[in-house]
Design an enzyme around this catalytic site. Structure first.
Site, mmCIF file in Angstrom:
data_model
loop_
_atom_site.group_PDB
_atom_site.id
_atom_site.type_symbol
_atom_site.label_atom_id
_atom_site.label_comp_id
_atom_site.label_asym_id
_atom_site.label_seq_id
_atom_site.Cartn_x
_atom_site.Cartn_y
_atom_site.Cartn_z
ATOM 1 N N CYS A 186 0.826 -1.211 0.000
ATOM 2 C CA CYS A 186 0.000 0.000 0.000
ATOM 3 C C CYS A 186 0.857 1.257 0.000
ATOM 4 O O CYS A 186 1.333 1.694 1.051
ATOM 5 C CB CYS A 186 -0.932 -0.007 1.211
ATOM 6 N N CYS A 245 -0.469 4.126 2.074
ATOM 7 C CA CYS A 245 -0.264 4.005 3.523
ATOM 8 C C CYS A 245 1.197 4.258 3.884
ATOM 9 O O CYS A 245 1.479 4.884 4.911
ATOM 10 C CB CYS A 245 -0.635 2.606 4.009
ATOM 11 N N ASP A 246 2.122 3.761 3.086
ATOM 12 C CA ASP A 246 3.527 3.702 3.518
ATOM 13 C C ASP A 246 4.490 4.559 2.699
ATOM 14 O O ASP A 246 5.667 4.662 3.049
ATOM 15 C CB ASP A 246 4.011 2.239 3.483
#
Ligand code: FAD
Ligand code: NAP
Length: 320
Positions: free
Chosen positions: A136, A139-140
């Site tokens: 992701c 997200c990261d």
């Protein structure tokens, strides 16, 4: 004592399919209960710009899903924070049990559990998940400011992840197992034109390279798809974007599956082989897998459930 909730329509999943089913079932006065699962809002909550949702030239995925939830709630869908752990479709009312201990009994079920990211299943991938290996970018990606990262895959997700990562990383290398991408043309064009992007064709990820103390990724060993020849590349992060598998474990031994776990429905419908049970969105669709098609199937499922329930209660045929 644990709660029991009875509903005419139990919707499992809170992606575009689930929320759309909620809107339609609510407006049919069926008072649906929608269980959100561990990813409220579904897959679009882990992306940024969505550019193909009709009516919005560009909308942030998480914002779109908040709007869908608000819409479903506003027309009467009861939204529950829970994750269904088991589902018994053997007799009606159908029974589901949630992680909270709540039991749900339902006259009809709409399965809208979507899909989850696939992994390569390499031992080194497992070792470094959360320590430099991710599925992701939204997200990261932030953790890779001015660092070099790899994206594995050649579909829409891989290209979108790669383009998103260019906002942070100093260089993004896309590694694809073939010599053409599967992603849609407009995304390919953006990728090819981006100065921070390099593409390595005909290679697969053979091993994630890293350190133990502290645990972290330092590179990747790539293998040529045909010759098997390997080469090592330095990088700080590896994003796996090789597609998604349907989340159909709940009905694994109860409904027919095809193409690697997608729930089979009747042609042109969302009805499964069990009367009163419907499947909508990515859990059943191995071809289109789009937000708009998932929403469309959520609509179909609610309308089919309405017809089923009206015939069932009164013997009088519903619409359609
Ligand atoms: P999902 O969105 O997958 O939602 C599944 C829901 O089921 C989740 O809420 C989950 O919590 C719930 N669930 C699962 N198991 C359980 C359980 N046991 N109990 C209760 N709930 C459960 N499509 C586009 O059209 N445009 C895009 O730009 C686009 N971008 C994308 C970007 C990324 C990074 C990804 C991964 C996908 C993208 N897609 C895009 C595809 C799109 O997100 C999916 O087609 C769509 O979200 C599928 O909707 P769905 O309702 O079937 O399921
Ligand atoms: P996908 O379209 O199935 O693509 C998966 C990619 O990963 C393919 O390029 C595939 O290679 C590669 N791959 C699969 N297994 C691999 C392995 N073991 N090793 C190396 N590479 C592997 O999946 P996706 O990109 O996640 O997209 C899923 C669905 O969501 C699609 O329908 C897509 O259109 C949709 N989506 C839409 C958007 C958008 O509309 N903007 C954005 C994201 C996702 P091959 O090409 O060789 O098969």
């Amino acid at each position: 004592m644990a709660d029991t909730i009875h509903t005419k329509v139990l919707i499992i999943g809170s992606g575009p399919a689930g929320y759309t089913a909620g809107v339609y079932a609510s407006r049919a006065m069926l008072e649906p209960v929608l269980v959100q699962g561990i990813q409220p809002g579904g897959q679009l909550t882990i992306t940024t710009e969505v550019e193909n949702w009709p009516g919005d030239t560009e909308v942030q995925g998480p914002d779109l899903m908040v709007r869908m939830q608000e819409h479903a709630e506003a027309v009467g869908t009861k939204i529950v924070t829970d994750h269904i752990m088991s589902l018994d479709l053997g007799q009606r009312p159908f029974t589901a049990v949630g992680d909270t201990g709540t039991t749900y009994t339902a006259d009809s079920v709409i399965l809208a559990t979507g899909a989850q990211a696939r992994w390569l299943d390499l031992p080194s991938e497992e070792k470094y998940k959360g320590f430099g290996v991710s599925a992701c970018a939204t997200c990261d990606g932030f953790f890779y400011r001015e660092k070099e990262v790899l994206v594995i895959g050649g579909g829409n997700t891989a290209v979108e992840e790669a383009l998103f990562l260019t906002k942070f990383a100093s260089k993004v290398t896309v590694v694809h197992r073939r010599d053409t991408l599967r992603a849609e043309a407009i995304l390919q064009k953006r990728l090819f034109e981006h100065p921070k992007v390099e593409i390595i064709w005909d290679h697969v990820l053979d091993e994630v390279l890293g350190t133990d103390n502290p645990r972290g990724v330092t590179g990747a060993r790539l293998a040529h798809r045909e010759t098997g020849e390997t080469r090592d590349l330095d990088c700080a992060g590896i994003f796996i974007a090789i597609g998604h598998s349907p989340s159909s474990e709940l009905v694994k031994d109860q409904l027919e599956m095809h193409n690697g776990g997608y729930v089979v429905t009747q042609p042109g419908k969302t009805a499964t082989a069990i009367p009163g049970v419907y499947a909508a969105g990515d859990v059943t669709d191995h071809i289109y897998r789009q937000a708009v098609t998932s929403a469309g199937m959520g609509c179909m499922a609610a309308l089919e459930a309405e017809k089923f329930l009206s015939e069932d209660d009164t013997g009088v045929k519903g619409w359609g």
